[in-house]
Design a protein around this motif. Sequence first.
Motif, PDB file in Angstrom:
ATOM      1  N   ASN A 141       0.802  -1.223   0.000  1.00 56.94           N
ATOM      2  CA  ASN A 141       0.000   0.000   0.000  1.00 56.94           C
ATOM      3  C   ASN A 141       0.843   1.286   0.000  1.00 56.94           C
ATOM      4  O   ASN A 141       0.357   2.357   0.356  1.00 56.94           O
ATOM      5  CB  ASN A 141      -0.961   0.028   1.203  1.00 56.94           C
ATOM      6  CG  ASN A 141      -2.016  -1.039   1.096  1.00 56.94           C
ATOM      7  OD1 ASN A 141      -2.562  -1.281   0.022  1.00 56.94           O
ATOM      8  ND2 ASN A 141      -2.296  -1.703   2.207  1.00 56.94           N
ATOM      9  N   LYS A 142       2.101   1.163  -0.421  1.00 58.94           N
ATOM     10  CA  LYS A 142       2.962   2.338  -0.559  1.00 58.94           C
ATOM     11  C   LYS A 142       3.445   2.420  -2.006  1.00 58.94           C
ATOM     12  O   LYS A 142       3.667   1.390  -2.650  1.00 58.94           O
ATOM     13  CB  LYS A 142       4.172   2.259   0.379  1.00 58.94           C
ATOM     14  CG  LYS A 142       3.807   2.332   1.859  1.00 58.94           C
ATOM     15  CD  LYS A 142       5.055   2.197   2.721  1.00 58.94           C
ATOM     16  CE  LYS A 142       4.690   2.251   4.206  1.00 58.94           C
ATOM     17  NZ  LYS A 142       5.895   2.056   5.066  1.00 58.94           N
ATOM     18  N   VAL A 143       3.611   3.648  -2.497  1.00 57.50           N
ATOM     19  CA  VAL A 143       4.122   3.856  -3.848  1.00 57.50           C
ATOM     20  C   VAL A 143       5.626   4.092  -3.758  1.00 57.50           C
ATOM     21  O   VAL A 143       6.081   5.033  -3.104  1.00 57.50           O
ATOM     22  CB  VAL A 143       3.433   5.052  -4.538  1.00 57.50           C
ATOM     23  CG1 VAL A 143       4.045   5.308  -5.913  1.00 57.50           C
ATOM     24  CG2 VAL A 143       1.934   4.791  -4.671  1.00 57.50           C
ATOM     25  N   TYR A 144       6.383   3.207  -4.402  1.00 55.04           N
ATOM     26  CA  TYR A 144       7.841   3.269  -4.362  1.00 55.04           C
ATOM     27  C   TYR A 144       8.394   3.832  -5.675  1.00 55.04           C
ATOM     28  O   TYR A 144       7.876   3.549  -6.755  1.00 55.04           O
ATOM     29  CB  TYR A 144       8.428   1.879  -4.111  1.00 55.04           C
ATOM     30  CG  TYR A 144       8.245   1.381  -2.697  1.00 55.04           C
ATOM     31  CD1 TYR A 144       9.239   1.580  -1.743  1.00 55.04           C
ATOM     32  CD2 TYR A 144       7.081   0.719  -2.326  1.00 55.04           C
ATOM     33  CE1 TYR A 144       9.074   1.125  -0.442  1.00 55.04           C
ATOM     34  CE2 TYR A 144       6.904   0.258  -1.027  1.00 55.04           C
ATOM     35  CZ  TYR A 144       7.903   0.463  -0.092  1.00 55.04           C
ATOM     36  OH  TYR A 144       7.736   0.020   1.199  1.00 55.04           O
ATOM     37  N   TYR A 145       9.492   4.591  -5.537  1.00 58.43           N
ATOM     38  CA  TYR A 145      10.157   5.184  -6.686  1.00 58.43           C
ATOM     39  C   TYR A 145      11.589   4.659  -6.769  1.00 58.43           C
ATOM     40  O   TYR A 145      12.250   4.445  -5.749  1.00 58.43           O
ATOM     41  CB  TYR A 145      10.203   6.710  -6.569  1.00 58.43           C
ATOM     42  CG  TYR A 145       8.871   7.374  -6.345  1.00 58.43           C
ATOM     43  CD1 TYR A 145       8.025   7.655  -7.416  1.00 58.43           C
ATOM     44  CD2 TYR A 145       8.435   7.734  -5.071  1.00 58.43           C
ATOM     45  CE1 TYR A 145       6.800   8.276  -7.231  1.00 58.43           C
ATOM     46  CE2 TYR A 145       7.213   8.350  -4.866  1.00 58.43           C
ATOM     47  CZ  TYR A 145       6.402   8.615  -5.948  1.00 58.43           C
ATOM     48  OH  TYR A 145       5.187   9.231  -5.762  1.00 58.43           O
ATOM     49  N   GLN A 146      12.070   4.474  -7.991  1.00 57.56           N
ATOM     50  CA  GLN A 146      13.469   4.106  -8.196  1.00 57.56           C
ATOM     51  C   GLN A 146      13.951   4.702  -9.512  1.00 57.56           C
ATOM     52  O   GLN A 146      13.190   4.809 -10.476  1.00 57.56           O
ATOM     53  CB  GLN A 146      13.651   2.590  -8.219  1.00 57.56           C
ATOM     54  CG  GLN A 146      15.120   2.165  -8.244  1.00 57.56           C
ATOM     55  CD  GLN A 146      15.314   0.695  -7.922  1.00 57.56           C
ATOM     56  OE1 GLN A 146      14.346  -0.055  -7.821  1.00 57.56           O
ATOM     57  NE2 GLN A 146      16.557   0.277  -7.760  1.00 57.56           N
ATOM     58  N   MET A 147      15.210   5.118  -9.528  1.00 60.20           N
ATOM     59  CA  MET A 147      15.766   5.683 -10.757  1.00 60.20           C
ATOM     60  C   MET A 147      15.663   4.667 -11.897  1.00 60.20           C
ATOM     61  O   MET A 147      15.944   3.482 -11.719  1.00 60.20           O
ATOM     62  CB  MET A 147      17.235   6.068 -10.556  1.00 60.20           C
ATOM     63  CG  MET A 147      17.896   6.608 -11.832  1.00 60.20           C
ATOM     64  SD  MET A 147      19.695   6.584 -11.783  1.00 60.20           S
ATOM     65  CE  MET A 147      20.005   7.951 -10.662  1.00 60.20           C
ATOM     66  N   ASN A 148      15.275   5.145 -13.059  1.00 65.17           N
ATOM     67  CA  ASN A 148      15.319   4.345 -14.278  1.00 65.17           C
ATOM     68  C   ASN A 148      16.699   4.565 -14.899  1.00 65.17           C
ATOM     69  O   ASN A 148      16.905   5.493 -15.666  1.00 65.17           O
ATOM     70  CB  ASN A 148      14.207   4.773 -15.234  1.00 65.17           C
ATOM     71  CG  ASN A 148      14.175   3.946 -16.505  1.00 65.17           C
ATOM     72  OD1 ASN A 148      15.093   3.177 -16.790  1.00 65.17           O
ATOM     73  ND2 ASN A 148      13.125   4.111 -17.276  1.00 65.17           N
ATOM     74  N   LYS A 149      17.647   3.717 -14.507  1.00 69.06           N
ATOM     75  CA  LYS A 149      19.033   3.924 -14.925  1.00 69.06           C
ATOM     76  C   LYS A 149      19.173   3.873 -16.440  1.00 69.06           C
ATOM     77  O   LYS A 149      19.986   4.598 -17.019  1.00 69.06           O
ATOM     78  CB  LYS A 149      19.936   2.876 -14.272  1.00 69.06           C
ATOM     79  CG  LYS A 149      20.121   3.075 -12.776  1.00 69.06           C
ATOM     80  CD  LYS A 149      21.148   2.107 -12.223  1.00 69.06           C
ATOM     81  CE  LYS A 149      21.404   2.373 -10.741  1.00 69.06           C
ATOM     82  NZ  LYS A 149      22.427   1.456 -10.192  1.00 69.06           N
TER      83      LYS A 149
END
Length: 370
Positions: free
Chosen positions: A345-353
Amino acid sequence: MSIECTVIKEIDYYIESIELLFRIINKNSYQNLKMDILKRTDESKHKKICYQLDKLSIIQDDIEKHTDLNDPQIMYYFSPFLSDNLCIAKILYQWKRHSTFSGSKDEIKSYIVESMDSIKNDDTLELSFDDLDLKTSVFENNQKACFTDRINNLECDPGQKWKLLELIEHSGKHLDNLYKILDQTVAALEKHEETLVELKGEATAYWVDYFEQHNFHKLMNSFYNIKEDSYPSRPTFIRTRIMACNRVIFYGNDENAGDYHLLDVGILFDCNFKVSKRRLSNQELSNGLKLLSDPSKFEILRFIRNNKAYGQEIAAELKLTTATISHHMNTLMKLGLINIEKSDNKVYYQMNKEAVNYLLEVTKRKLLED
């Protein structure tokens, strides 16, 4: 949870007129656009692209004949302002573009004036610009500032700051001036209604058919590398744009505001549009480098380069508000520089390398090798 999607079928002649006048004043011809796009697309698509852009070129040439290019009012509202894609008219009318609000001209004017007044009177809103809009976000650390100070903090020259302050202070007067220009353009544009209905109708039918078979989560995954079911589930409106035929713009990524999403899709695009994969123009490269040069966005990307993190976690680490993080993520998402997924139930972000590397590689090639 599935997102309800509505494809808006009506033509907004005022928004289309603003885009067309901006192109005319700044000599952005559809013929030049055609030549550029043909270099970047498969031959299988060339016939359709030529047909659409040749039609738009005929309309552009005709409207230009009805436009006084030396009129100081037209030059004031449609000359570039802060970026190659922005002008005073677009800033003034952006609250209409950012919403599904409809009504009479007087009702739209009241809506825009109220929106401008809210920016002027809300001292918690920090002002900034991206390539297409005047942006607002909540100040970090619960700061507040008066309207003139917020205008003064913008990164632009004093003359531009004065224009923007005067525009917001007297938005009603400026809308009256703008409508006098637009009414003439709309009248000329409506003579091409058959062509406009054909171009918009084909694009609209495509998206109606698409959403009968797929959902909005799938489209966001295709467009922006957002994993399905990882995006806030709100009703979503899709608008096909005729004159802004080569642009996809998503509004509504701020998870703390708004009760619907809004996606503008140029008539040249289908579901295979992908930010991180398509060939970038010089303007898009410039926009990407501007994002990387922003200290907050740069630190966000560094923080999530190897591990995913959710909004509150990033905000705490970088001492920013969650609203500010959401604002930054919206901008980074539009250029495909981040991936988004939902877990617990959390929105996670990660760099699109891959996308960041592609941006830097293309920049290097353009500057040093072409």
